[in-house]
Design an enzyme around this catalytic site. Structure first.
Site, mmCIF file in Angstrom:
data_model
loop_
_atom_site.group_PDB
_atom_site.id
_atom_site.type_symbol
_atom_site.label_atom_id
_atom_site.label_comp_id
_atom_site.label_asym_id
_atom_site.label_seq_id
_atom_site.Cartn_x
_atom_site.Cartn_y
_atom_site.Cartn_z
ATOM 1 N N ASP A 13 5.754 -7.148 2.539
ATOM 2 C CA ASP A 13 5.802 -6.066 1.526
ATOM 3 C C ASP A 13 6.154 -6.701 0.061
ATOM 4 O OD1 ASP A 13 5.339 -4.276 3.331
ATOM 5 O OD2 ASP A 13 7.524 -3.631 3.643
ATOM 6 N N GLY A 15 3.517 -7.591 -1.537
ATOM 7 C CA GLY A 15 2.276 -7.549 -2.187
ATOM 8 C C GLY A 15 1.196 -8.470 -2.046
ATOM 9 N N LYS A 16 1.248 -9.185 -0.901
ATOM 10 C CA LYS A 16 0.284 -10.069 -0.527
ATOM 11 C C LYS A 16 -1.249 -9.865 -0.414
ATOM 12 C CE LYS A 16 0.610 -11.997 3.606
ATOM 13 N NZ LYS A 16 1.387 -11.084 3.720
ATOM 14 N N THR A 17 -1.322 -8.753 0.229
ATOM 15 C CA THR A 17 -2.901 -8.042 0.322
ATOM 16 C C THR A 17 -3.180 -7.613 -0.976
ATOM 17 O OG1 THR A 17 -2.391 -7.587 2.760
ATOM 18 C CG2 THR A 17 -4.148 -6.581 1.651
ATOM 19 N N LYS A 38 -8.440 -12.931 8.023
ATOM 20 C CA LYS A 38 -7.228 -13.157 8.528
ATOM 21 C C LYS A 38 -7.028 -13.033 9.967
ATOM 22 C CE LYS A 38 -2.928 -10.385 7.690
ATOM 23 N NZ LYS A 38 -2.159 -9.245 6.787
ATOM 24 N N SER A 42 -1.100 -6.623 12.074
ATOM 25 C CA SER A 42 -0.326 -5.704 12.942
ATOM 26 C C SER A 42 0.020 -4.419 11.889
ATOM 27 C CB SER A 42 1.002 -6.188 13.504
ATOM 28 O OG SER A 42 1.687 -6.880 12.417
ATOM 29 N N GLU A 117 -5.866 -14.856 4.487
ATOM 30 C CA GLU A 117 -4.491 -14.152 4.108
ATOM 31 C C GLU A 117 -3.656 -14.435 5.313
ATOM 32 O OE1 GLU A 117 -2.193 -10.021 3.148
ATOM 33 O OE2 GLU A 117 -4.655 -9.923 3.500
ATOM 34 N N GLY A 118 -2.389 -14.738 5.112
ATOM 35 C CA GLY A 118 -1.261 -14.641 6.300
ATOM 36 C C GLY A 118 -0.844 -13.431 6.753
ATOM 37 N N ASN A 181 4.184 -10.924 -8.303
ATOM 38 C CA ASN A 181 3.840 -9.541 -8.308
ATOM 39 C C ASN A 181 4.915 -8.678 -8.741
ATOM 40 O OD1 ASN A 181 1.887 -7.502 -7.621
ATOM 41 N ND2 ASN A 181 2.528 -7.360 -5.638
#
Length: 228
Positions: A13, A15-17, A38, A42, A117-118, A181
Site C-alpha cells: 500500500d 502506491g506501487k501500482t 505482473k 492477490s 510490477e512486483g 509517493n
C-alpha cells in the site's frame, strides 16, 4: 527483444501500482512501445461470472491505454488478499518459476520497454512449500532485472527505503532509482526525507508524486535510461 525494469516497493500500500501506471503512461505518451507484466497478484475481485479481475493490472491498462488483453498482463491471479504464497497454498495453484519466465519473455518480446510490477515489498514470498521456496528477489535475479523502488514520502521512509536499497544490493540486484509517493510539497519533513534518503543510499529520487497526480514529473529520457 525489448528492455525491462522491475518495480518494487518498501511495503504494501505504498502506491506501487499507481506509480507504475504513471510510469508506463509516460512512456506511451512519448510515443514509445511500452508494456506491463505482473507475475502474481492477490486480492482480485470476482466479476460475478466466476472470473477474477486483477485490479492492479486493470488499473495500469486503463491508465496507460494498453491494448494487451488483461489476461496477458498477469500470470497468477488469486482472490484472497494475502501474500501470494499463502493464497497459492489455499487454492492449490502454486507459482511456477518456469511459467513466469515464459510469460515474461513473451511480454518482453512484444514491447520495447516492459515494466514488471512486483507483489508487495521485496521480501514477499511467492511460493513456500515442500517442493520449492520462491521469493520475489529470486524472480528478479532469474530474469536479470534492475529495480526502481516506490516509497511513501512520509514518516519512517528513511528507514524503510534505506533498508530496501541495502537488501537489494546485498542480493546484487541493481537499484536505479526511487519514487516518493504521497508527496506533500513544502512539507519540511518530507523534503528532509528525500535529501537524507539520497545521501544515505546514493540513489536518486526520480520523482515525487502527489495524491491525484496524472503525470510523472521526470524527463522521459531519464526513464528510458532505467531500462536495460
Amino acid at each position: 527483444m525489448g528492455k525491462a525494469l522491475f518495480v518494487t516497493g518498501t511495503g504494501t500500500d505504498v502506491g506501487k501500482t499507481y506509480v507504475t501506471g504513471l510510469l508506463v503512461k509516460k512512456l506511451k505518451e512519448a510515443g514509445l512501445d511500452a508494456g506491463y507484466y505482473k507475475g502474481a497478484l492477490s486480492g482480485a475481485e470476482p466479476d460475478g461470472q466466476g472470473n477474477l479481475i486483477p485490479g492492479d493490472a486493470a488499473w495500469v491498462k486503463e491508465t496507460a491505454g494498453l491494448e494487451d488483453p488483461l489476461e496477458d498482463l498477469v500470470t497468477y491471479v488469486y482472490q484472497e488478499a494475502v501474500s501470494p504464497h499463502l493464497a497459492a497454498r489455499h487454492t492449490g495453484v502454486p507459482v511456477e518459476m518456469d511459467r513466469i519466465r515464459r510469460d515474461f519473455a513473451r511480454a518482453k518480446s512484444r514491447h520495447d520497454y516492459l515494466t514488471m510490477e512486483g507483489s508487495g515489498g521485496i521480501l514477499c514470498p511467492l511460493r513456500w512449500d515442500g517442493q520449492e521456496k520462491l521469493l520475489l528477489e529470486d524472480v528478479i535475479r532469474e530474469l536479470g532485472l534492475g529495480c526502481v523502488i516506490v516509497a511513501h514520502a512520509g514518516l519512517g521512509t528513511i528507514n524503510s527505503t534505506v533498508l530496501t536499497v541495502e537488501y537489494l544490493r546485498r542480493r546484487q540486484i541493481p537499484v536505479r532509482g526511487i519514487f516518493f509517493n504521497h508527496w506533500v510539497p513544502g512539507d519540511p519533513m518530507q523534503e528532509d526525507n528525500r535529501v537524507m534518503t539520497e545521501r544515505l543510499t546514493e540513489v536518486p529520487v526520480l520523482a515525487c508524486i502527489q495524491a491525484g497526480d496524472q503525470e510523472l514529473d521526470v524527463e522521459t529520457g531519464k526513464l528510458i535510461q532505467l531500462y536495460r
